[in-house]
Design a protein around this motif. Structure first.
Motif, PDB file in Angstrom:
ATOM      1  N   GLU A 201     -13.011  47.277 -28.346  1.00  0.00           N
ATOM      2  CA  GLU A 201     -12.255  46.730 -27.214  1.00  0.00           C
ATOM      3  C   GLU A 201     -11.078  47.634 -26.848  1.00  0.00           C
ATOM      4  O   GLU A 201     -10.797  47.853 -25.666  1.00  0.00           O
ATOM      5  CB  GLU A 201     -11.755  45.324 -27.549  1.00  0.00           C
ATOM      6  CG  GLU A 201     -11.085  44.650 -26.361  1.00  0.00           C
ATOM      7  CD  GLU A 201     -10.590  43.239 -26.673  1.00  0.00           C
ATOM      8  OE1 GLU A 201     -11.297  42.509 -27.397  1.00  0.00           O
ATOM      9  OE2 GLU A 201      -9.500  42.886 -26.194  1.00  0.00           O
TER      10      GLU A 201
ATOM     11  N   ARG B  81     -10.528  49.247 -23.191  1.00  0.00           N
ATOM     12  CA  ARG B  81      -9.290  49.074 -22.433  1.00  0.00           C
ATOM     13  C   ARG B  81      -8.723  50.438 -22.042  1.00  0.00           C
ATOM     14  O   ARG B  81      -8.234  50.628 -20.935  1.00  0.00           O
ATOM     15  CB  ARG B  81      -8.271  48.273 -23.258  1.00  0.00           C
ATOM     16  CG  ARG B  81      -8.624  46.787 -23.373  1.00  0.00           C
ATOM     17  CD  ARG B  81      -7.578  45.999 -24.138  1.00  0.00           C
ATOM     18  NE  ARG B  81      -7.943  44.591 -24.251  1.00  0.00           N
ATOM     19  CZ  ARG B  81      -7.756  43.670 -23.301  1.00  0.00           C
ATOM     20  NH1 ARG B  81      -7.200  44.006 -22.154  1.00  0.00           N
ATOM     21  NH2 ARG B  81      -8.125  42.419 -23.499  1.00  0.00           N
TER      22      ARG B  81
ATOM     23  N   THR C 234      -4.941  44.805 -27.542  1.00  0.00           N
ATOM     24  CA  THR C 234      -6.121  44.148 -28.115  1.00  0.00           C
ATOM     25  C   THR C 234      -5.717  43.206 -29.243  1.00  0.00           C
ATOM     26  O   THR C 234      -6.167  42.063 -29.316  1.00  0.00           O
ATOM     27  CB  THR C 234      -7.119  45.200 -28.650  1.00  0.00           C
ATOM     28  OG1 THR C 234      -7.449  46.109 -27.601  1.00  0.00           O
ATOM     29  CG2 THR C 234      -8.393  44.538 -29.149  1.00  0.00           C
TER      30      THR C 234
END
Lengths: 147, 142
Positions: free
Chosen positions: B28, B32, B109
């Motif tokens: 993740e 991002r 995150t």
């Protein structure tokens, strides 16, 4: 002028509508002061900033956080005219407050971390990207009248 | 800048949370990074960077695992990441500015996954820690 896609505008407004300005503003400012303690130099009249707990509970931090984020909201409402919207505030930060523009970036990134903490999964990669763009645009607008 | 005892305790505690979803967190963070900062994709022309890509997942896992090594050797991060430091200096040559971007995406995150644990103090400790990791990785650049 900034090029916003329809999707970016929609994401920004949708997230803005979801958040509690008072809480998020206070949290973002708190984190700035805790994570980057040198920023406390701008708030020497705020009273007790001696520890993370003190900062978190400081009523002036809460009030100021709300003020700052409310002002940020003007950008959200005027995405096509952010520069003009912050014209006077830019002068203020340069001439009266003497804030190093680097701090706009630090606060913007902290705002994004608070949004992530507040919204969790809903703060998707796309949402973050739109907001990174927004905080960058606001930082640039606030820096614009420095001389 | 160095880590206090309190920093180290916080860092280990947050790491124990990250470790429960290590691969996902790493993946993740990279997603991002690529979405907010598309220029970072220039280091991965050989990758499929779409959501769900196996390569992305594998690389995310790798990155977080290395961070875990740094946590487990927090008193000697330099030695723990020595090989990675050389890799980044002589082979990858990732521009130093990107370490800040990835660090930021990692913090975002972690905040999204563990909001209750990721207090302002935790953020401060992890920000310091990732800054140290980044400087170890760029130490041999010149």
């Amino acid at each position: 002028m900034v090029n916003w896609t329809a999707e970016e505008k929609q994401i920004i407004s949708a997230i803005w509508a979801k958040i509690n300005i008072e809480e998020v503003g206070a949290a973002a400012l708190t984190r700035l002061l805790v994570v980057y303690p040198w920023t406390q130099r701008y708030f020497s009249n705020f009273g007790n900033l001696s520890s993370p707990t003190a900062i978190e509970g400081n009523p002036r931090v809460k009030t100021h956080g709300k003020k700052v984020l409310t002002s940020f909201g003007e950008a959200v409402k005027n995405l096509d005219n952010v520069k003009a919207t912050f014209d006077k505030l830019s002068q203020l930060h340069s001439d009266k407050l003497h804030v190093d523009p680097q701090n706009f970036k630090l606060l913007g990134d902290n705002l994004i971390i608070v949004l992530a903490a507040t919204l969790g999964k809903d703060f998707t990669s796309e949402a973050q990207a739109a907001w990174q763009k927004l905080v960058g645009v606001v930082a640039a607008a606030l820096s614009r009248n420095y001389h | 800048m160095s880590l206090t005892k309190s920093d180290k305790t916080i860092i280990a505690s947050i790491w124990s949370k990250i470790a429960t979803q290590a691969d996902c967190i790493g993946t993740e963070a990279l997603e991002r990074l690529f979405t907010s900062y598309p220029q970072t994709k220039t280091y991965f022309p050989h990758f499929d960077l779409h959501h769900g890509s196996a390569q992305l997942h594998a690389h995310g896992a790798k990155v977080v695992s290395a961070i875990g090594d740094a946590v487990k050797n927090i008193d000697n991060i330099k030695s723990a990441l020595a090989k990675l430091s050389e890799l980044h200096a002589y082979i990858l040559r990732v521009d130093p500015v990107n370490f800040k971007l990835l660090s930021h995406c990692l913090l975002v995150t972690v905040a999204a996954h563990f909001p209750a644990d990721f207090t302002a103090e935790a953020q401060a400790a992890w920000d310091k820690f990732l800054t140290i990791v980044s400087s170890v990785l760029t130490e041999k650049y010149r």
